[in-house]
Design a protein around this motif. Structure first.
Motif, PDB file in Angstrom:
ATOM      1  N   ASN A 300      -8.436  -9.023  -0.320  1.00  0.00           N
ATOM      2  CA  ASN A 300      -7.363  -8.395   0.450  1.00  0.00           C
ATOM      3  C   ASN A 300      -7.836  -7.900   1.801  1.00  0.00           C
ATOM      4  O   ASN A 300      -7.054  -7.869   2.760  1.00  0.00           O
ATOM      5  CB  ASN A 300      -6.756  -7.250  -0.372  1.00  0.00           C
ATOM      6  CG  ASN A 300      -5.845  -7.757  -1.462  1.00  0.00           C
ATOM      7  OD1 ASN A 300      -4.672  -8.013  -1.246  1.00  0.00           O
ATOM      8  ND2 ASN A 300      -6.393  -7.930  -2.667  1.00  0.00           N
ATOM      9  N   LEU A 301      -9.106  -7.526   1.917  1.00  0.00           N
ATOM     10  CA  LEU A 301      -9.646  -7.196   3.237  1.00  0.00           C
ATOM     11  C   LEU A 301      -9.645  -8.445   4.110  1.00  0.00           C
ATOM     12  O   LEU A 301      -9.279  -8.392   5.294  1.00  0.00           O
ATOM     13  CB  LEU A 301     -11.062  -6.644   3.088  1.00  0.00           C
ATOM     14  CG  LEU A 301     -11.751  -6.278   4.396  1.00  0.00           C
ATOM     15  CD1 LEU A 301     -11.039  -5.104   5.068  1.00  0.00           C
ATOM     16  CD2 LEU A 301     -13.216  -5.940   4.167  1.00  0.00           C
ATOM     17  N   GLU A 302     -10.010  -9.575   3.536  1.00  0.00           N
ATOM     18  CA  GLU A 302     -10.001 -10.845   4.269  1.00  0.00           C
ATOM     19  C   GLU A 302      -8.590 -11.211   4.723  1.00  0.00           C
ATOM     20  O   GLU A 302      -8.373 -11.612   5.873  1.00  0.00           O
ATOM     21  CB  GLU A 302     -10.577 -11.919   3.350  1.00  0.00           C
ATOM     22  CG  GLU A 302     -10.498 -13.329   3.863  1.00  0.00           C
ATOM     23  CD  GLU A 302     -10.883 -14.332   2.789  1.00  0.00           C
ATOM     24  OE1 GLU A 302     -10.177 -15.342   2.645  1.00  0.00           O
ATOM     25  OE2 GLU A 302     -11.875 -14.099   2.080  1.00  0.00           O
ATOM     26  N   LEU A 303      -7.603 -11.066   3.835  1.00  0.00           N
ATOM     27  CA  LEU A 303      -6.225 -11.387   4.194  1.00  0.00           C
ATOM     28  C   LEU A 303      -5.691 -10.454   5.267  1.00  0.00           C
ATOM     29  O   LEU A 303      -4.950 -10.866   6.165  1.00  0.00           O
ATOM     30  CB  LEU A 303      -5.334 -11.317   2.951  1.00  0.00           C
ATOM     31  CG  LEU A 303      -5.587 -12.368   1.857  1.00  0.00           C
ATOM     32  CD1 LEU A 303      -4.707 -12.091   0.649  1.00  0.00           C
ATOM     33  CD2 LEU A 303      -5.321 -13.771   2.391  1.00  0.00           C
ATOM     34  N   ALA A 304      -6.057  -9.168   5.179  1.00  0.00           N
ATOM     35  CA  ALA A 304      -5.586  -8.200   6.174  1.00  0.00           C
ATOM     36  C   ALA A 304      -6.175  -8.501   7.553  1.00  0.00           C
ATOM     37  O   ALA A 304      -5.486  -8.381   8.576  1.00  0.00           O
ATOM     38  CB  ALA A 304      -5.945  -6.791   5.728  1.00  0.00           C
ATOM     39  N   LYS A 305      -7.449  -8.881   7.583  1.00  0.00           N
ATOM     40  CA  LYS A 305      -8.084  -9.188   8.873  1.00  0.00           C
ATOM     41  C   LYS A 305      -7.487 -10.438   9.494  1.00  0.00           C
ATOM     42  O   LYS A 305      -7.245 -10.490  10.704  1.00  0.00           O
ATOM     43  CB  LYS A 305      -9.590  -9.354   8.674  1.00  0.00           C
ATOM     44  CG  LYS A 305     -10.340  -8.045   8.458  1.00  0.00           C
ATOM     45  CD  LYS A 305     -11.841  -8.291   8.342  1.00  0.00           C
ATOM     46  CE  LYS A 305     -12.608  -6.984   8.201  1.00  0.00           C
ATOM     47  NZ  LYS A 305     -14.071  -7.212   8.068  1.00  0.00           N
TER      48      LYS A 305
END
Length: 471
Positions: A300-305
């Protein structure tokens, strides 16, 4: 029998003495005893007949009946990301096409916030697709296939293989039954999925659409129990607790939160993305669940970035204009394919919230560890199903209330599946000097996750029992 003979002997003596009142009272008592005995005997006989009937059933039938009980709750249709945009041009055609193909009858039904890779189960909007034909109908089918299997988001967060295989099979069957031409791409996708080594697996990404822009993607196993734990999927009480704060974002904004038994992290990740707590510490005690939790946090950090849109209309338009007859499906990825996470606690920032993920073992948690935590809110959901966990859980809550510098607020969400289990939990709280106060039930907690009276979800606030004044 000896007691019965003595009773009859006593009655005959009463007859000889002509003591009518005592004789009548004793006869009435004997009749009640025999009636109660007959009722117990009948109950035992009925129970034995039921057990014999169950034993006679084939094993597959019992498994199917058990699965139907769980699945029946979720077989309703809810809004998905495509549904939210059904008035925006071509997305409306995808909804109409899904209605014509009856995709909503697929086996894995979802909650209103939940869908698979941006499509999920599309709502019925009537048979408006009847007017589509030729190239127009072909383009609509290609759009549906793109959103389900080939969009950037679907390739980044592929749903469980079994789900994808059953969906493409259902689409092909409905098209063939209607006499419409099936695009070659559909057969190509079906062939890739059917020949995959993992075609029967039930684990994969499940995407929860919180708002039009905020999503949470979790790697879940859709089975009720996997790898000897129930922690590899989300449960109703966690969704109810999430809804409690989605309806009251000011109650958690700026708070320092610790979540016990967070499982795969839906509640924590969703609150970080929508309600802006100052910090959030998600924990669990099962090693495999902690690994999946860390994977979900990193995903989810990857998707948010990357800010990847769930529904990419420009990419879809380019795909339809090319009208490819084949397209390779990217390997599903995930923790099983090298997505291993770091050793120790994971620390990062997600949408301005300091997020930490790691292990917290209730069985070994100490007062010193509690004193070192800087939290003002403790959350836990659906962790009380096993009575063996009640004592360490409640002891951990007591240590947090006693040794954190400022006693935190504690909220516990549970599903009241068994009255005996809930009663044991309440007794353990009392033993540890804690008391629960009921905050919400499905009747007063509006929810997007199908919180109804059947689910029996309750949210409690846990506080210390004040010391009694000295006599």
């Amino acid at each position: 029998m000896t007691q019965y003979r003595h009773q009859m002997k006593y009655i005959m003596s009463l007859v000889e003495r002509k003591d009518v009142l005592k004789r009548q009272a004793l006869l009435t008592d004997i009749m009640h005893q025999h009636k109660a005995h007959d009722q117990r005997f009948q109950q035992m006989a009925n129970c034995k007949r039921r057990e014999a009937k169950i034993r006679e059933q084939p094993r597959d039938s019992k498994i199917r009946l058990r699965a139907q009980r769980y699945v029946s709750r979720f077989q309703q249709q809810f809004q998905s990301a495509i549904g939210l945009q059904q008035e925006q041009g071509g997305a409306a055609r995808d909804v109409q096409l899904a209605d014509a193909l009856d995709v909503s009858s697929a086996p894995d039904a979802c909650d209103r916030h939940e869908h698979r890779s941006g499509v999920g189960l599309l709502p019925q909007v009537g048979s408006l697709v009847a007017g589509l034909d030729g190239d127009e109908f072909r383009d609509a089918v290609l759009r549906l296939l793109f959103h389900l299997f080939l969009s950037p988001f679907a390739l980044r967060c592929p749903p469980p293989p079994r789900y994808r295989f059953r969906i493409i099979g259902d689409i092909i069957k409905k098209l063939e039954a209607s006499g419409r031409e099936v695009p070659e791409l559909a057969y190509h996708i079906h062939g890739q999925l059917s020949s995959a080594a993992d075609a029967d697996r039930t684990d994969g990404h499940v995407v929860y659409q919180l708002t039009e822009t905020a999503v949470v993607a979790l790697w879940e196993d859709r089975r009720l129990m996997a790898a000897d734990t129930t922690g590899l999927r989300t449960w109703q009480a966690g969704k109810a607790l999430l809804d409690w704060y989605l309806l009251r974002p000011e109650a958690i904004q700026g708070r320092r939160v610790l979540e016990l038994g967070a499982g795969l992290g839906l509640t924590g990740l969703a609150l970080c993305r929508t309600c802006s707590p100052a910090s959030y510490h998600v924990t669990d005690g099962h090693p495999l669940v902690v690994e999946m939790l860390k994977y979900n946090v990193l995903k989810n950090l990857e998707l948010a970035k990357d800010d990847l849109p769930v529904v990419d209309e420009s990419a879809c338009a380019a795909f339809v204009s090319d009208a490819p007859a084949s397209a390779p499906l990217k390997p599903r990825g995930g923790p099983a394919d090298g997505g291993a996470t770091c050793v120790g606690d994971l620390r990062m920032t997600l949408d301005g919230t300091e997020l930490r993920a790691g292990t917290l073992d209730w069985f070994t948690f100490t007062a010193e560890e509690a004193g070192g935590l800087d939290v003002d809110l403790v959350l836990t959901a659906d962790v009380t199903y096993n009575p063996e966990l009640h004592e360490p859980l409640v002891r951990t809550l007591r240590l947090l209330l006693d040794h954190v510098r400022r006693p935190p607020e504690v909220l516990m969400a549970l599903t009241d599946r068994n009255e005996g289990t809930t009663a044991r939990l309440m007794a353990e709280l009392a033993v540890q000097g804690l008391k629960p106060r009921l905050l919400a039930t499905p009747a007063n907690n509006q929810s997007s996750f199908l919180m109804d009276e059947v689910s029996k979800v309750k949210i409690f606030q846990i506080t210390r029992i004040p010391d009694l004044p000295a006599a």
